[in-house]
Enzyme design. Structure first.
Site, PDB file in Angstrom:
ATOM      1  N   CYS A 222      -5.522  -3.159   2.373  1.00 53.75           N
ATOM      2  CA  CYS A 222      -5.353  -3.227   3.820  1.00 53.75           C
ATOM      3  C   CYS A 222      -6.666  -3.361   4.597  1.00 53.75           C
ATOM      4  CB  CYS A 222      -4.554  -2.020   4.301  1.00 53.75           C
ATOM      5  SG  CYS A 222      -3.779  -2.281   5.932  1.00 53.75           S
TER       6      CYS A 222
ATOM      7  N   LYS B  51      -9.027   2.482  -2.095  1.00 55.94           N
ATOM      8  CA  LYS B  51      -9.338   1.808  -0.837  1.00 55.94           C
ATOM      9  C   LYS B  51     -10.771   2.150  -0.436  1.00 55.94           C
ATOM     10  CE  LYS B  51      -7.091   1.150   3.694  1.00 55.94           C
ATOM     11  NZ  LYS B  51      -5.872   1.514   4.463  1.00 55.94           N
TER      12      LYS B  51
ATOM     13  N   GLU C 257       0.833  -1.198   0.000  1.00 53.24           N
ATOM     14  CA  GLU C 257       0.000   0.000   0.000  1.00 53.24           C
ATOM     15  C   GLU C 257       0.875   1.259   0.000  1.00 53.24           C
ATOM     16  OE1 GLU C 257      -3.557   1.707   2.960  1.00 53.24           O
ATOM     17  OE2 GLU C 257      -2.237   0.077   3.598  1.00 53.24           O
TER      18      GLU C 257
END
Length: 636
Positions: free
Chosen positions: A170, A115, A46
């Site tokens: 994540c 994300k 990330e």
């Protein structure tokens, strides 16, 4: 890429915080290494182009612009690379900042995946800088090109059936409604996760659990890459915990507070096979999806993935013991229910001094103990005939004595000779009639004794014998409840060994150990100098091979050529390739031609993921043709 295998790499580069130029160079170097190792899916962490720990520097235009320039450099570096590459960076769109993953292929940016879930709790404050990503993809103008931007992007390989890649970042893994769920339902067979997950006590175990459970629940491959050394340690430390999992099994992982690359081969064909079996995939998610095509060269690369030669047997002693205890409990509680239902209090079991009948007797004893019944209600019947040896007969008798059950002996030699005279069988002709006549006589004795004692005949045949049809039809093939029907031969041995190690009876343990040392045999042919002359594995092949074939053919859905390929790897140095191929042909031929025996199988408990009951896991016609499978084997 042949036979459904695709090599994935989880790469953690050692970056510099807020130095996109340096990071871009390092990312390209690590990409070169991964491509040289044969990786076709390469995943970086990330925000790796800038570093995850930039804090308020993410709001600086100069950092964002340089990150975008470096993305173009990295994309250009993929022009001659046969791989799908995922890298993380901050992206500005319409006045908002997104934590995104860029999918790169052959010099192009295929899409941006933002994300979806931005954490702003505990040590995380991403909400200060980033916006939750939009699920439904929209067109995004980036450096003069229109590129799809949204969480619901899938990257579908046109040259490999079933390879479709979805992306999480994540926190998306940690939430209740993860994007990966919808990705899988829409057809993603591989989920990649670009992460920067810091280390705290016990977090690595929980992270591994999440990856394992997600890959199991979604029936997919999962490639998780996390930030490591190089990120700021002002408040946090990143361990570079990388994992590659498939269907609940971790294939590779590393966490050393460094910067490593891990590789493994994902099996797309197996994923598709498991999904077909479940039949719950392919439902439409709520939000729209966009599939972006890409292509990879179809090559046969070296497999880094290992295939254990005993797939039914756990490798670690502690896990193996736990598995044995669980199986014995399943077997004994299944039989317990049958006795409770029938109201009977006696059992009849043929004991030969071999592995299968020994296990069945041990299970029956455990069942009687559970029911509070007298073990004398178990009639262990030894039936010596032409092939019986002193060693096996003695072991059968010692077993009955040490276990405290009732021993009965019925010598069937005379009865079989009379039968041979009745049907005109020459007793010097040791053909299949000679052998099966003994097996059916034994079963008749057991059935009639069960009637006389008012009990159940307990079957002894195991899963491997059922797969090969290595049983006499209406002989040892038949019983009133087959306790071993779900246990493969390679596991039978470990169950008996586990009992020997834990029974706290030195005499019983000694007998069980001698049974374990006795060659597997039906003892239907006369011994030579008092020694067993008929060894099963000389006739049908090694059971460890057949159990391997059975697992990968039935549980994993592998075609014959793929079974052969992984068997050669698993048994390298133990069996020559020609020997493996010989017994593989035997396995397929027998598996198909002997289905009629499984079609009228007695009741018995399923204990593992592979079972052959015609009422449950295997509803196969008895007259199915094997030619398609054999034709593939003949080409090898």
């Amino acid at each position: 890429m042949k036979q459904g295998f695709i090599k994935a790499a989880a790469v953690t580069p050692k970056i510099r915080v807020a130095d996109p130029v340096y990071n871009g160079r390092i990312i390209c170097e690590r990409m070169e290494e991964a491509c040289a190792a044969g990786a076709k899916i390469i995943v970086f962490p990330e925000l790796c182009i800038t570093g995850y720990t930039c804090g308020d520097l993410f709001l600086q235009q100069i950092l964002l612009q340089e990150a975008s320039r470096q993305l173009l450099e990295i994309a250009a570096h993929t022009k001659d690379k046969d791989a799908l590459v995922m890298v993380g960076l901050p992206i500005e769109r319409e006045g908002r900042l997104y934590n995104a993953a860029a999918a790169l292929w052959r010099g192009e940016i295929l899409g941006f995946v933002p994300k979806a879930n931005i954490p702003s709790y505990a040590e995380f404050y991403e909400g200060r800088h980033f916006t939750d990503g939009n699920r439904e993809p929209v067109p995004f103008s980036f450096e003069g090109k229109t590129i799809p931007f949204g969480t619901n992007l899938l990257f579908a390989c046109e040259t490999m059936h079933g390879l479709t890649v979805g992306c999480e970042i994540c926190e998306d893994l940690w939430v209740a409604d993860s994007p990966g769920k919808d990705h899988a339902m829409k057809g993603a067979t591989v989920i990649v996760n670009l992460s920067a997950s810091n280390e705290t006590i016990g977090k690595d175990e929980y992270r591994e659990l999440l990856v394992k459970s997600s890959s199991a629940r979604l029936i997919c491959g999962y490639v998780y890459t996390s930030a490591g050394e190089g990120e700021s340690t002002q408040d946090l430390v990143f361990g570079g915990h990388n994992l590659i999992a498939e269907n609940g099994i971790v294939l590779a992982q590393v966490k050393n507070f460094g910067c490593e690359t891990i590789y493994s081969d994902l099996d797309i064909e197996r994923i598709l096979s498991d999904r077909r079996r479940m039949g719950t995939f392919g439902q439409e998610p709520a939000a729209a999806y966009v599939k972006v095509p890409f292509r990879l060269e179809v090559t046969e690369d070296r497999l880094d993935r290992k295939f254990m030669p005993l797939p039914f047997v756990p490798g670690k002693q502690e896990e193996r013991d736990r598995r044995c205890e669980e199986i014995l409990s399943i077997q004994s509680h299944g039989l317990k229910k049958r006795f409770e239902h029938t109201g009977l209090h006696t059992a009849v079991i043929g004991v030969s001094g071999g592995l299968d009948s020994t296990l069945a007797l041990l299970v029956t004893v455990r069942t009687f103990d559970l029911l509070g019944l007298d073990r004398k209600g178990i009639f262990a019947v030894t039936m010596p005939c032409f092939g019986t040896t002193d060693r096996t007969w003695d072991n059968a008798c010692r077993l009955a004595h040490t276990l405290g059950v009732t021993l009965e002996e019925v010598d069937i030699r005379e009865a079989v000779q009379v039968h041979f005279r009745d049907i005109g069988q020459d007793s010097s002709n040791h053909d299949v009639t000679y052998e099966n006549g003994q097996a059916r006589e034994r079963t008749q004795v057991l059935m009639d004794l069960a009637n006389r004692h008012g009990g159940l005949v307990i079957g002894t045949g195991d899963l491997s014998e059922l797969a090969l049809g290595w049983a006499t039809y209406n002989g040892d093939h038949m019983s009133m409840y087959g306790v071993n029907a779900g246990v493969p031969k390679t596991l039978v041995r470990h169950l008996v060994k586990y009992y020997a190690d834990t029974c706290s009876d030195t005499e019983l343990s000694a007998v069980l150990c001698d049974v374990l040392d006795t060659p597997v045999s039906p003892e239907l042919l006369p011994p030579v100098d008092g020694v067993i002359s008929q060894k099963t594995e000389d006739l049908v092949g090694p059971y460890e091979l057949h159990d391997f074939f059975l697992y990968y053919m039935l549980r994993c859905g592998f075609p014959p050529a793929k079974v052969y390929r992984v068997a050669k790897q698993a048994f390298a140095g133990e069996y020559e390739d020609t020997v493996i191929l010989k017994w593989l042909k035997t396995f397929y031929r027998r598996f198909f031609t002997q289905q009629f025996k499984r079609s009228c199988l007695p009741d018995g408990p399923k204990v593992g993921s592979v079972a052959l009951s015609p009422r449950g896991d295997l509803r196969m016609p008895s007259d199915a043709c094997v030619s398609l499978w054999m034709q593939e084997l003949e080409k090898l």
